[in-house]
Scaffold this motif. Structure first.
Motif, PDB file in Angstrom:
ATOM      1  N   ALA A  37       6.231   2.891  -6.908  1.00 55.84           N
ATOM      2  CA  ALA A  37       6.660   4.281  -6.808  1.00 55.84           C
ATOM      3  C   ALA A  37       6.084   4.904  -5.544  1.00 55.84           C
ATOM      4  O   ALA A  37       4.922   4.680  -5.189  1.00 55.84           O
ATOM      5  N   GLY A  38       6.917   5.674  -4.865  1.00 58.80           N
ATOM      6  CA  GLY A  38       6.505   6.282  -3.608  1.00 58.80           C
ATOM      7  C   GLY A  38       6.835   5.443  -2.396  1.00 58.80           C
ATOM      8  O   GLY A  38       6.663   5.890  -1.261  1.00 58.80           O
ATOM      9  N   TYR A  39       7.324   4.216  -2.630  1.00 59.85           N
ATOM     10  CA  TYR A  39       7.659   3.308  -1.533  1.00 59.85           C
ATOM     11  C   TYR A  39       9.060   2.717  -1.692  1.00 59.85           C
ATOM     12  O   TYR A  39       9.427   1.797  -0.969  1.00 59.85           O
ATOM     13  N   ASP A 318       3.756   5.558   3.360  1.00 57.84           N
ATOM     14  CA  ASP A 318       4.750   5.857   2.330  1.00 57.84           C
ATOM     15  C   ASP A 318       6.133   5.990   2.960  1.00 57.84           C
ATOM     16  O   ASP A 318       6.283   6.182   4.167  1.00 57.84           O
TER      17      ASP A 318
END
Length: 539
Positions: A37-39, A318
């Motif tokens: 998550a976030g990538y 990110d």
């Protein structure tokens, strides 16, 4: 792939179908992977493959998708060629970009994908990009190390995995650092390890990894008539925001395997690109010593003006940073593609005229010259050899020079000195050498320039020769002598001379250059050599 990523790339339903098919077609050894998550804005292997397939299908006139091989685990290493007349191998300057050599450097894949999109999306809309695509052949290897990249994100978390996924025989360890496995100066010092457990493990031997062999074989495939067609290249890594030029294996700015002229051009272009993207320009070894790298191999073997870009300022930035980090490199990328027509042209007008014509060879690497093409050579010793000559001399003076006019190598009749000046000189007849084909522009005023030396002793006669001929390939191979030095009963010592000859009679034709040396009699000493052969721009 997230909905936001589909929207950004414009994949839609058809693209998603392609993506699913690509996923189903993945090798059995591959496991499904996605970013944490976030990538999730980064591309997985399947997403990259789908994007490339969709672009190639939508733009068949300027994009050709192909494979340069497979990874250790069997994944296809996808590449694209972007050019007008993309299915024709045209005589245009070529450029190479690659990414994701280190599998935890995911921004490298985003960079190669963005280059593909810049060129494709801009064609026909942006004048600069349209000109680039119309006059260049651009090669992009999207992801050199997909196995490592998929493992690095497996289970939805980062594993900080840098190497490929090939087991090291005789050990429990997995992986070779691909950027230590190339065959130029492989096994040197610095941050290059012999320990299979290390992240910089060089592999048991050069090109032990299938991924580096893929790049090696692709580069070899771009050698046409003995000459590498790729002129400039960038390999994208992470992190540090650096623009780095060769070499990494030594701290010397101009070691023996680089000319000062090349170094100056590499520095000028590197600093120019760094000024456009805000990166720090430096020689690769200024960061630390490395050996067996992509960049050093490309320059050392082929004289490709190759750079490493270290993207980002942190590991695993990110995904919100993808647009800005890739976008800041757009000008540098376009600049290097444009410079591919003649990298040395950045050194000024005089160098551009002399070195950016139809032909230029300093003999520092092999570029397709052939010995005894006609099969008529009769020399029994001292035939033409490319290399670094050793000095020979008699009481009358030097007969073979100790070195050439630029760099390290030239063509000499018998490189070694031997036990005496007569030991390895030209004997028994003639030795000839021909260049690859040269396509001359139709403009008048082009000149053939070269450095040469011709030496003999008092036993020489006019039958001893150093001769230069133009072979008119267009006209069936007619040979015309354009330069001739002959012997005589006097001492002629070695010395480098410059010749500059008008090629206007052959403008618009394809030619070869033929250099020959002849020992015309017994018991005499004959030595010859030449270097720095070039056809200038029209003057």
């Amino acid at each position: 792939m997230t909905a936001s990523l589909r929207a950004r790339r414009g994949v839609g339903v058809a693209g998603l179908t392609t993506l699913l098919l690509a996923s189903l077609a993945a090798p059995a050894s591959a496991t499904a992977a996605d970013f944490p998550a976030g990538y999730t804005g980064y591309h997985t292997y399947a997403e990259m493959a789908a994007d490339v397939a969709a672009i190639a299908a939508a733009h068949p006139n300027i994009v050709r998708r192909f494979s340069i091989g497979t990874s250790y685990q069997g994944r296809t290493i996808w590449a694209v060629k972007i050019s007008d007349n993309v299915n024709v191998d045209e005589n245009e300057p070529e450029v190479l970009f690659d990414g994701l050599t280190h599998s935890d450097e995911h921004m490298g894949l985003e960079m190669t994908l963005h280059i593909m999109h810049w060129l494709v999306d801009g064609y026909g809309h942006d004048l600069r990009i349209t000109k680039i695509v119309d006059t260049r052949e651009v090669w992009i290897v999207l992801a050199v190390n997909p196995d490592g990249a998929e493992y690095d994100i497996s289970g939805g978390k980062f594993h900080f995995w840098r190497k490929n996924r090939q087991p090291t025989p005789g050990t429990p360890y997995i992986g070779t650092d691909l950027n230590r496995n190339f065959g130029y100066r492989w096994g040197g010092g610095g941050r290059t390890s012999t320990n299979p457990a290390a992240i910089t493990y060089r592999g048991p031997f050069a090109f032990s990894a299938p991924e580096t062999r893929n790049i090696r074989d692709f580069l070899k495939s771009r050698v046409v008539n003995g000459r590498q067609q790729i002129r400039t290249a960038i390999t994208f890594h992470e992190a540090g925001r650096l623009v780095m030029w060769p070499y990494g294996y030594t701290y010397a700015n101009v070691p023996v395997d680089m000319t000062a002229t090349d170094h100056n051009a590499l520095v000028i272009m590197g600093k120019h690109m760094a000024a456009t993207n805000g990166y720090r320009p430096e020689q690769a070894s200024d960061l630390y010593i490395t050996s067996g790298t992509t960049r050093d191999y490309e320059y050392g073997v082929y004289r490709i003006f190759a750079y490493t870009f270290e993207l980002s300022v942190v590991d695993y930035p990110d995904d919100a940073l993808i647009p800005s980090e890739t976008g800041r490199n757009k000008e540098a990328v376009l600049y290097l593609i444009e410079r591919a027509w003649c990298p040395l042209g950045v050194l000024g007008t005089a160098t551009r005229i002399a070195r950016c014509g139809a032909f230029d060879d300093d003999f520092e690497v092999s570029r397709g010259w052939q010995i005894n093409v006609e099969g008529t050579d009769t020399a029994t010793a001292g035939r033409w050899q490319r290399g670094d000559p050793q000095r020979t001399a008699t009481s009358a003076g030097i007969k073979q020079p100790d070195g050439v006019t630029s760099g390290r190598f030239g063509f000499i009749t018998g490189l070694s000195a031997g036990s005496s000046a007569n030991a390895n000189d030209l004997d028994g007849g003639s030795s000839s050498l021909e260049s690859p084909p040269i396509d001359l522009p139709a403009a008048a005023g082009q000149r053939l320039q070269f450095r040469w030396t011709f030496a003999h002793d008092t036993a020489s006669t006019s039958a001893d020769e150093f001769r230069v001929e133009v072979v008119d390939v267009t006209d069936g191979g007619t040979m015309t002598t354009v330069a001739l030095a002959q012997g005589g009963p006097f001492e002629q010592n070695a010395g480098w001379h410059l010749s500059s000859l008008d090629l206007t009679p052959w403008a618009g034709k394809t030619i070869r250059l033929r250099f020959s040396a002849t020992d015309g009699g017994p018991n005499n000493l004959v030595e010859a050599g030449f270097d720095d052969v070039r056809v200038t721009q029209p003057q």
